[in-house]
Design an enzyme around this catalytic site. Structure first.
Site, short mmCIF file in Angstrom:
data_model
loop_
_atom_site.label_atom_id
_atom_site.label_comp_id
_atom_site.label_asym_id
_atom_site.label_seq_id
_atom_site.Cartn_x
_atom_site.Cartn_y
_atom_site.Cartn_z
N GLY A 9 5.46 3.19 0.16
CA GLY A 9 6.11 4.04 -0.84
C GLY A 9 5.21 4.15 -2.06
N SER A 29 0.86 -1.19 0.00
CA SER A 29 0.00 0.00 0.00
C SER A 29 0.89 1.24 0.00
CB SER A 29 -0.90 0.01 1.24
OG SER A 29 -0.09 0.30 2.38
N LYS A 30 0.23 2.39 -0.04
CA LYS A 30 0.96 3.66 -0.10
C LYS A 30 1.95 3.81 1.06
CE LYS A 30 -1.97 6.72 -2.75
NZ LYS A 30 -3.29 7.30 -2.53
N ARG A 31 1.61 3.18 2.18
CA ARG A 31 2.50 3.22 3.34
C ARG A 31 3.92 2.79 2.98
NH1 ARG A 31 2.27 -0.56 6.96
NH2 ARG A 31 0.82 -1.79 5.72
#
Ligand code: GLU
Length: 506
Positions: A261, A257-259
């Site tokens: 990167g 996920s965006k977490r």
């Protein structure tokens, strides 16, 4: 696979950015089609009208083209649209309606008048009784006459498929034989009471009518597949082969996920990851060539070697370092003129390069790229690496602890003084050879050598005591200082004098 050529599809919903997981799905479909001389279709699954947006569709098409994944049929396909269109589900609603009529006529579907509240109650009771939360089949036995009469009286209804008692089995190329008990599927809804057909229904009709032979997609759809297989059976259609691709995880083994990167294709593109690096990386994310530890594959090589049989069912872990490694590999191989076009905008944005450019500036910028490109993972790191060429932050450089230690040594002033005086006596531009001679003279005149000799000069030229070789750096700085750039590049002489003037008095 049979004798006919394969037909595969990528079927994104235009509800957001194209992410690496879906891009990998698109890539595997594309290479599979190219490998076996088949067709690659693009179908836009936009039945979720609330969340689908035209700008996401446009971006999707753009991202696919950038990745080099051209489609044979679909919106804006290479030639014409293709023979099985329309390829946007929102334009196929009439087709779905006709198929629902057919299922009614053949008694394979029925109207379900159960309210949402009633269905909630059924589910709650199932939870209490520790039973599977499936539909009871309450409306299944309503007579056709009663059903038609209630529909005619405008009572809202959903359409459900009649599922038989047998387990539903299908073959998955990645996972092997898969089987689901019939009651795990119950009688699935095909059309909601709003009149909107559901994903499992439309995807099956489309895959069948578009003659899809292999459904290659993410394994989040594995549990949907028995419902789709039941729909194929209901229509008497041949069931395609399935290949469900494993989930992509982040380095900490949770879903990517965006977490973790960047995850969207457009972000990688903005960062200056080359498409060939990204497709190479995505290809290896769950697939490997026969017997090999080989890591680099061009698109034609992938198209020659890819097989679904070698796709692994275990989750793939997204490794940003490996992507960077591949990107460095392809940056090295890329045509300098291409890198120049890609890198220039960020230098223009800093007011370092003129827009439009000139042939002279381009030639110099190529020289700069040759020096800094080997040190970056992605193109957006270039401006920081090259910043000192355009703007040496002299106060910051002097304040830096390590640099301050260099200048605290009294020989540093002697070195810079001797250096600046000799450089000032030379005609511009200072060549690499002239620079070397000057350094030898400074060494002889001051007795400084090694770090004591080179660090003060290097800091004066670059702001730091490590960096590119002088042999390349000096000509680059000198050539830059002769150009008319939006931010003038200081010459070697100006740099030396600026630092000398800033040294504390003795
Ligand atoms: N629109 C679906 C998705 O984006 C397609 C799934 C499929 O390939 O069947 O997840």
């Amino acid at each position: 696979m049979g004798l006919s050529k394969p037909r595969v599809r990528f079927a994104p919903s235009p509800t957001g950015q194209l992410h690496v997981g879906n891009a990998r799905t698109a890539l595997y479909n594309w290479v599979f089609a190219r490998r076996f001389g088949g067709d690659f279709l693009l179908r836009i699954e936009d039945t979720d009208i609330e969340r689908s947006e035209a700008r996401y569709e446009a971006q999707l098409l753009d991202d696919l083209r950038w990745l080099g994944l051209d489609w044979d049929e679909g919106p804006e396909a290479r030639s014409d649209e293709g023979a099985y269109g329309p390829y946007r589900q929102s334009e196929r609603l009439e087709i779905y309606r006709e198929h629902t009529e057919r299922l009614f006529a053949e008694d394979r579907a029925y109207r379900c008048f159960c309210s949402a509240e009633h269905l909630d109650r059924e589910r709650e009771q199932a939870v209490v009784a520790h039973l599977p939360q499936v539909y009871s089949g309450r409306c299944r036995n309503i007579s056709r006459e009663e059903s038609a009469a209630r529909a005619a009286a405008c009572e809202p209804f959903a359409v459900r498929l009649k599922i038989g008692p047998d387990p539903i089995a299908f073959h998955d190329i990645v996972r092997g034989a898969v089987e689901f008990a019939a009651d795990a599927v119950s009688d699935p809804i095909l059309v909601r009471s709003s009149g909107m057909p559901v994903y499992n229904y439309v995807v099956t009709i489309d895959d069948a009518l578009m003659r899809i032979t292999h459904v290659i997609r993410g394994d989040d759809h594995l549990s949907n597949t028995p419902k789709q297989v039941a729909i194929y059976h209901a229509f008497g259609w041949p069931v395609p082969e399935f290949a469900h691709l494993s989930t992509i995880l982040g380095p900490d083994k949770t879903r990517l996920s965006k977490r973790h990167g960047a995850t969207s294709i457009s972000t990688f593109r903005e960062m200056g990851v080359l498409p060939e690096a990204l497709t190479n990386y995505l290809a290896l994310l769950g697939w490997g060539a026969e017997g090999g530890t080989r890591e680099t594959f061009t698109m034609p090589e992938l198209a020659a070697e890819f097989t679904l049989e070698r796709v692994t069912p275990s989750p793939a872990i997204f490794d940003f370092n490996k992507l960077h490694w591949l990107n460095r590999h392809y940056l090295k191989l890329a045509e300098p003129a291409r890198i120049l076009e890609l890198a220039r905008p960020s230098f223009v944005a800093q007011h370092w390069l003129p827009d439009p450019s000139t042939a002279e500036v381009d030639a110099w910028f190529l020289q700069l790229l040759a020096l800094f490109l080997p040190g970056v993972d992605q193109l957006d790191q270039l401006p920081e690496k090259a910043r000192f060429i355009f703007a040496v932050d002299q106060p910051a450089a002097m304040a830096n602890e390590e640099n301050a230690a260099v200048f605290a040594n009294p020989s540093a002033r002697a070195v810079l003084e001797a250096f600046a005086a000799r450089i000032a006596a030379l005609p511009a531009p200072v060549t690499a050879e002239a620079f070397k001679t000057v350094m030898n003279e400074v060494k002889a005149a001051t007795g400084a050598k090694g770090k004591d000799l080179f660090h003060p000069v290097r800091i004066a030229l670059t702001g730091a005591h490590s960096g590119p070789e002088f042999d390349k750096l000096v000509p680059l700085i000198e050539a830059g200082s002769a150009l008319a750039l939006p931010t003038p590049v200081l010459s070697v002489r100006q740099r030396a004098e600026m630092f000398l003037a800033a040294l504390p008095p003795v």
